[in-house]
Design an enzyme around this catalytic site. Structure first.
Site, PDB file in Angstrom:
ATOM      1  N   HIS A  37       0.860  -1.187   0.000  1.00  0.00           N
ATOM      2  CA  HIS A  37       0.000   0.000   0.000  1.00  0.00           C
ATOM      3  C   HIS A  37       0.894   1.234   0.000  1.00  0.00           C
ATOM      4  CE1 HIS A  37       1.088  -0.707   4.207  1.00  0.00           C
ATOM      5  NE2 HIS A  37       1.146   0.611   4.263  1.00  0.00           N
ATOM      6  N   HIS A 120       5.639   6.027  -1.012  1.00  0.00           N
ATOM      7  CA  HIS A 120       6.356   4.788  -1.336  1.00  0.00           C
ATOM      8  C   HIS A 120       5.495   3.572  -1.004  1.00  0.00           C
ATOM      9  CE1 HIS A 120       7.012   5.392   2.989  1.00  0.00           C
ATOM     10  NE2 HIS A 120       7.027   4.058   3.064  1.00  0.00           N
TER      11      HIS A 120
HETATM   12  P1  2AM Z   1       6.200   2.362   6.216  1.00  0.00           P
HETATM   13  O1  2AM Z   1       5.655   1.529   5.125  1.00  0.00           O
HETATM   14  O2  2AM Z   1       7.072   3.441   5.717  1.00  0.00           O
HETATM   15  O3  2AM Z   1       6.805   1.584   7.323  1.00  0.00           O
HETATM   16  C1  2AM Z   1       1.084   0.954   8.507  1.00  0.00           C
HETATM   17  O4  2AM Z   1       1.844   0.620   9.606  1.00  0.00           O
HETATM   18  C2  2AM Z   1       1.758   1.997   7.670  1.00  0.00           C
HETATM   19  O5  2AM Z   1       1.963   3.180   8.415  1.00  0.00           O
HETATM   20  C3  2AM Z   1       3.088   1.534   7.153  1.00  0.00           C
HETATM   21  O6  2AM Z   1       3.086   1.631   5.762  1.00  0.00           O
HETATM   22  C4  2AM Z   1       4.112   2.467   7.758  1.00  0.00           C
HETATM   23  O7  2AM Z   1       4.930   3.081   6.843  1.00  0.00           O
HETATM   24  C5  2AM Z   1       3.302   3.557   8.376  1.00  0.00           C
HETATM   25  N1  2AM Z   1       3.749   3.792   9.731  1.00  0.00           N
HETATM   26  C6  2AM Z   1       3.928   2.883  10.703  1.00  0.00           C
HETATM   27  N2  2AM Z   1       4.315   3.464  11.843  1.00  0.00           N
HETATM   28  C7  2AM Z   1       4.401   4.787  11.588  1.00  0.00           C
HETATM   29  C8  2AM Z   1       4.749   5.932  12.372  1.00  0.00           C
HETATM   30  N3  2AM Z   1       5.076   5.844  13.652  1.00  0.00           N
HETATM   31  N4  2AM Z   1       4.723   7.130  11.758  1.00  0.00           N
HETATM   32  C9  2AM Z   1       4.396   7.255  10.472  1.00  0.00           C
HETATM   33  N5  2AM Z   1       4.052   6.216   9.688  1.00  0.00           N
HETATM   34  C10 2AM Z   1       4.051   4.996  10.239  1.00  0.00           C
END
Ligand code: 2AM
Length: 177
Positions: A37, A120
């Site tokens: 996603h 991304h």
């Molecule tokens: P990432 O793919 O860059 O890890 C669900 O967990 C989504 O939210 C993931 O795609 C993750 O991004 C993002 N995510 C998880 N923890 C986060 C945080 N503390 N702050 C911002 N984005 C977060």
């Protein structure tokens, strides 16, 4: 508490193409293709009332569909690589949609997101992958894959309570129109 985030879903055929990046890097924990996603706004572990408010506000968004272009693989984390990603072109449409989600999240009472938005698809989480190995991997696989699709909606996803990670569940879908 539900852990929520807004995102653009990755269509099956794009996911299948991105799955071609899997493999060939030790220390990588590859994300299941069905969990690919593009996160727009991570809302975090929020209470039910805030979640309802956020879901309502997201329903007020009025924006047209737009083209999403995958520009190629990259790594986040610099000297300590932590994620392998497929970068997405930061088009005005996706940046504006994300900025609107940021405003709505704050209206729902959530703290501001301090990290700069870099759209991304996360392909793998990295643990103990050396920067050299990551550079070699990218060197072999770099270059634009020529993948794009039209985003017709965005969604509110939930992940496992307080733990995060997939499987992700679509709690609500919001058409772009
Ligand atoms: P990432 O793919 O860059 O890890 C669900 O967990 C989504 O939210 C993931 O795609 C993750 O991004 C993002 N995510 C998880 N923890 C986060 C945080 N503390 N702050 C911002 N984005 C977060």
């Amino acid at each position: 508490m539900p852990r929520l985030f807004t995102a653009i879903e990755v269509p099956d055929e794009i996911g299948l193409a991105l799955a071609g990046y899997r493999g060939g890097l030790s220390g990588a924990r590859w994300i299941d293709v069905e969990n690919y996603h593009i996160t727009l706004r991570f809302l975090g572990d929020i209470d039910e009332e805030t979640a309802q408010e956020a879901a309502y506000l997201l329903g007020q968004v009025r924006r047209p569909p737009f083209e999403v272009t995958i520009t190629g693989p990259d790594a986040f984390g610099g000297g300590r690589p932590r994620a392998l990603v497929a970068k997405v072109s930061p088009s005005p449409a996706i940046l504006e949609l994300q900025a609107e989600h940021e405003r709505l999240a704050r209206r729902a009472g959530l703290p501001a997101e301090s990290r700069k938005f870099a759209p991304h698809v996360t392909l793998a989480r990295l643990r103990d992958a050396s920067p050299r190995a990551v550079a070699d991997y990218l060197g072999l696989r770099g270059g634009p894959p020529g993948l794009s699709f039209r985003a017709e909606q965005f969604v509110l996803y939930s992940s496992r309570d307080s733990v995060g990670g997939g499987p992700y569940v679509v709690e609500a879908a919001y058409p772009l129109r």
